[in-house]
Design an enzyme around this catalytic site. Structure first.
Site, PDB file in Angstrom:
ATOM      1  N   PHE A   1      35.986  29.307  38.253  1.00  0.00           N
ATOM      2  CA  PHE A   1      35.313  30.566  37.943  1.00  0.00           C
ATOM      3  C   PHE A   1      34.051  30.638  38.818  1.00  0.00           C
ATOM      4  O   PHE A   1      34.179  30.569  40.027  1.00  0.00           O
ATOM      5  CB  PHE A   1      35.175  30.740  36.423  1.00  0.00           C
ATOM      6  CG  PHE A   1      36.526  31.204  35.878  1.00  0.00           C
ATOM      7  CD1 PHE A   1      37.618  30.318  35.833  1.00  0.00           C
ATOM      8  CD2 PHE A   1      36.747  32.524  35.552  1.00  0.00           C
ATOM      9  CE1 PHE A   1      38.892  30.762  35.444  1.00  0.00           C
ATOM     10  CE2 PHE A   1      38.008  32.966  35.148  1.00  0.00           C
ATOM     11  CZ  PHE A   1      39.082  32.084  35.096  1.00  0.00           C
ATOM     12  N   ASN A   2      32.855  30.760  38.321  1.00  0.00           N
ATOM     13  CA  ASN A   2      31.712  30.948  39.229  1.00  0.00           C
ATOM     14  C   ASN A   2      30.806  29.722  39.236  1.00  0.00           C
ATOM     15  O   ASN A   2      29.897  29.621  38.402  1.00  0.00           O
ATOM     16  CB  ASN A   2      30.919  32.197  38.818  1.00  0.00           C
ATOM     17  CG  ASN A   2      31.653  33.472  39.165  1.00  0.00           C
ATOM     18  OD1 ASN A   2      32.762  33.707  38.688  1.00  0.00           O
ATOM     19  ND2 ASN A   2      31.072  34.291  39.998  1.00  0.00           N
TER      20      ASN A   2
ATOM     21  N   LYS B   1      44.177  32.718  48.758  1.00  0.00           N
ATOM     22  CA  LYS B   1      44.318  31.817  47.594  1.00  0.00           C
ATOM     23  C   LYS B   1      45.686  32.018  46.938  1.00  0.00           C
ATOM     24  O   LYS B   1      46.352  31.052  46.559  1.00  0.00           O
ATOM     25  CB  LYS B   1      43.201  32.068  46.574  1.00  0.00           C
ATOM     26  CG  LYS B   1      41.815  31.680  47.055  1.00  0.00           C
ATOM     27  CD  LYS B   1      41.666  30.185  47.246  1.00  0.00           C
ATOM     28  CE  LYS B   1      40.305  29.796  47.747  1.00  0.00           C
ATOM     29  NZ  LYS B   1      40.251  28.445  48.327  1.00  0.00           N
TER      30      LYS B   1
ATOM     31  N   TYR C   1      40.379  37.180  51.403  1.00  0.00           N
ATOM     32  CA  TYR C   1      40.059  35.854  50.857  1.00  0.00           C
ATOM     33  C   TYR C   1      40.933  35.574  49.638  1.00  0.00           C
ATOM     34  O   TYR C   1      41.557  34.518  49.525  1.00  0.00           O
ATOM     35  CB  TYR C   1      38.566  35.777  50.477  1.00  0.00           C
ATOM     36  CG  TYR C   1      38.247  34.588  49.590  1.00  0.00           C
ATOM     37  CD1 TYR C   1      38.206  33.304  50.121  1.00  0.00           C
ATOM     38  CD2 TYR C   1      38.015  34.750  48.213  1.00  0.00           C
ATOM     39  CE1 TYR C   1      37.945  32.210  49.299  1.00  0.00           C
ATOM     40  CE2 TYR C   1      37.755  33.661  47.402  1.00  0.00           C
ATOM     41  CZ  TYR C   1      37.722  32.393  47.941  1.00  0.00           C
ATOM     42  OH  TYR C   1      37.469  31.309  47.135  1.00  0.00           O
TER      43      TYR C   1
ATOM     44  N   SER D   1      41.044  29.892  42.793  1.00  0.00           N
ATOM     45  CA  SER D   1      39.952  30.729  42.302  1.00  0.00           C
ATOM     46  C   SER D   1      40.458  31.689  41.234  1.00  0.00           C
ATOM     47  O   SER D   1      41.620  32.116  41.266  1.00  0.00           O
ATOM     48  CB  SER D   1      39.400  31.526  43.488  1.00  0.00           C
ATOM     49  OG  SER D   1      38.597  32.575  43.024  1.00  0.00           O
TER      50      SER D   1
ATOM     51  N   PRO E   1      31.738  47.227  46.338  1.00  0.00           N
ATOM     52  CA  PRO E   1      33.179  47.512  46.322  1.00  0.00           C
ATOM     53  C   PRO E   1      33.988  46.256  46.009  1.00  0.00           C
ATOM     54  O   PRO E   1      33.680  45.172  46.515  1.00  0.00           O
ATOM     55  CB  PRO E   1      33.472  48.000  47.744  1.00  0.00           C
ATOM     56  CG  PRO E   1      32.155  48.429  48.301  1.00  0.00           C
ATOM     57  CD  PRO E   1      31.106  47.597  47.619  1.00  0.00           C
TER      58      PRO E   1
ATOM     59  N   ASP F   1      38.694  19.278  62.544  1.00  0.00           N
ATOM     60  CA  ASP F   1      39.236  20.518  61.999  1.00  0.00           C
ATOM     61  C   ASP F   1      40.560  20.175  61.323  1.00  0.00           C
ATOM     62  O   ASP F   1      41.459  19.618  61.966  1.00  0.00           O
ATOM     63  CB  ASP F   1      39.443  21.527  63.139  1.00  0.00           C
ATOM     64  CG  ASP F   1      39.731  22.910  62.598  1.00  0.00           C
ATOM     65  OD1 ASP F   1      40.463  23.021  61.582  1.00  0.00           O
ATOM     66  OD2 ASP F   1      39.231  23.875  63.190  1.00  0.00           O
TER      67      ASP F   1
ATOM     68  N   ASP G   1      34.249  44.643  43.156  1.00  0.00           N
ATOM     69  CA  ASP G   1      33.802  43.855  41.997  1.00  0.00           C
ATOM     70  C   ASP G   1      34.514  44.301  40.715  1.00  0.00           C
ATOM     71  O   ASP G   1      34.586  45.499  40.428  1.00  0.00           O
ATOM     72  CB  ASP G   1      32.286  44.023  41.771  1.00  0.00           C
ATOM     73  CG  ASP G   1      31.472  43.052  42.596  1.00  0.00           C
ATOM     74  OD1 ASP G   1      32.068  42.117  43.178  1.00  0.00           O
ATOM     75  OD2 ASP G   1      30.240  43.224  42.671  1.00  0.00           O
TER      76      ASP G   1
ATOM     77  N   SER H   1      31.770  23.421  59.537  1.00  0.00           N
ATOM     78  CA  SER H   1      31.603  24.843  59.875  1.00  0.00           C
ATOM     79  C   SER H   1      30.718  25.539  58.838  1.00  0.00           C
ATOM     80  O   SER H   1      30.074  26.544  59.136  1.00  0.00           O
ATOM     81  CB  SER H   1      32.967  25.544  59.966  1.00  0.00           C
ATOM     82  OG  SER H   1      33.674  25.412  58.751  1.00  0.00           O
TER      83      SER H   1
END
Ligand code: NAD
Ligand code: UDP
Length: 339
Positions: free
Chosen positions: A179-180, A154, A150, A125, A294, A59, A296, A35
């Site tokens: 992290f990122n 988590k 989202y 996350s 918005p 799936d 962040d 997906s």
């Protein structure tokens, strides 16, 4: 050879993890509905490693289809990457996000119980630290209040996995709080390939670099940070993938629930990312400053001590490596995996 099922293994982090696991002597099986990825990513994993990879198109929510994978393979551990991850989309389509992310987790847990599989690593996350915890985040902190569905998926999935492990003392759970992740494999054969307009900073920068987008908008330069732009803990995806190998080594010989931050511990601002990308790749990234986005947070970065102490893992790559490898992937694949 231990067999590791990678649910969502054709995606950005899953594909890099597949390469590192194979290179470390593990056998990987991928299950993905494509997906947000494509079979070409699996072909590239094979090209990099020189090994063939068994991949199922299914799936994960479909428990009957998933049972086939467990029936046909003796799985030693599962890594659960299969989730929807676009923050903005999760605000617009919360039910889709709760259905997909929670149901994939439940299907996996049910199949694991049915087939006696006792090890699961989950892609969590930094977002679970929420708004109220101070940086740097440590694993001992309580999960916080998220600003979008989202993030809540988590938080909920972490809770579900902890509850399952409390009920079954043989079940081992490792929650990896990323992290990122940015960057790409140094071969330039696999990397991040977002569909549509990228939500995240680095793929956006890369698409400006390759001419697919006109300019980057930096969301806010009036934060209480050294240069006014937000700071994040960017981690090279290959370092992150190696963290999964360490977590697999660990989970195969330990029981219970463990949480690990996977980050560098060093934050960089949006402006620093743009400047480093420009310097390392000798180019200009057209950019303007715009309004804050918005939701962040001004800053998010890890205390990464626990992963070093317990797993013996720490990051090795620099921000320059991340910027160079992102561009190497993007310039070799201007349209991602599409020809
Ligand atoms: P990705 O979208 O590239 O990979 C996820 C993969 O899961 C995709 O291949 C997608 O096709 C698959 N998938 C989704 N739903 C599925 C389903 N129902 N059945 C089968 N396959 C399904 O994302 P990624 O960046 O590789 O992230 C992997 C995991 O890590 C996700 O759970 C994400 O939330 C988490 N995470 C990512 C980041 C990040 O910045 N990339 C940060 C923190 C956590
Ligand atoms: N960002 C930005 N412009 C963009 C995308 C992101 O200025 O087009 C900023 C964003 O405001 C944040 C940082 O880059 O401060 C990292 O954003 P990303 O979405 O990549 O990660 P996250 O917000 O989930 O940490």
């Amino acid at each position: 050879m231990k067999k590791i099922l990678l649910a969502g293994g054709a995606g950005y982090i899953g594909s890099h993890t597949a390469v590192e696991l194979i290179n470390s002597g593990y056998d990987v099986i991928i299950a993905d509905n494509y997906s947000n990825s494509c079979p070409e990513a699996v072909r590239r994993i094979e090209e990099i490693t020189g090994k063939s990879v068994k991949a199922y198109e299914l799936d994960i929510k479909d428990k009957t289809a998933l049972e086939t994978v467990f029936k046909e393979n003796k799985i030693d551990a599962v890594i659960h990457f299969a989730g929807l991850k676009a923050v903005g989309e999760s605000v617009a389509k919360p039910v889709l996000y709760y259905r997909n992310n929670i149901d994939t987790t439940l299907s996996l847990l049910e199949c694991m119980e049915e087939f006696g599989v006792k090890n699961i690593i989950f892609s969590s996350s930094a977002t679970v630290y929420g708004e109220e915890n101070p940086v740097p985040y440590t694993e001992k902190m309580k999960r916080g209040t998220c600003t979008n569905p989202y993030g809540w998926t988590k938080v909920m999935m972490e809770q579900i996995l902890e509850d399952a492990a409390n009920a079954d003392k043989e079940l081992s759970v490792v929650l990896l709080r990323y992290f990122n992740p940015i960057g790409a494999h140094e071969s330039g054969k696999i990397g991040e390939d977002p569909q549509g307009i990228p939500n995240n900073l680095m793929p956006y920068v890369a698409q400006v670099a390759v001419g697919r987008r006109e300019k980057l908008t930096i969301f806010g330069n009036d934060y209480d940070t050294p240069d006014g732009t937000c700071r994040r803990d960017y981690i090279h995806v290959v370092d992150l993938a190696k963290g999964h190998v360490k977590a697999i080594d660990y989970i195969l010989s330990h029981e219970g629930v463990e949480i690990f931050n996977l980050g560098t511990g060093t934050p960089y601002s949006v402006t620093e990312i743009v400047e480093t990308f420009e310097n390392v790749n000798d180019m200009k990234i057209n950019h303007v400053y715009g309004d804050r986005r918005p939701g962040d947070l001004p800053e998010s970065y890890a205390n990464a001590d626990k992963a070093l102490e317990v797993l013996g893992w720490k990051t090795e790559k620099t921000l320059a490596d991340m910027c160079r490898d992102t561009w190497n992937w993007q310039k070799n694949n201007p349209n991602g995996y599409k020809k």
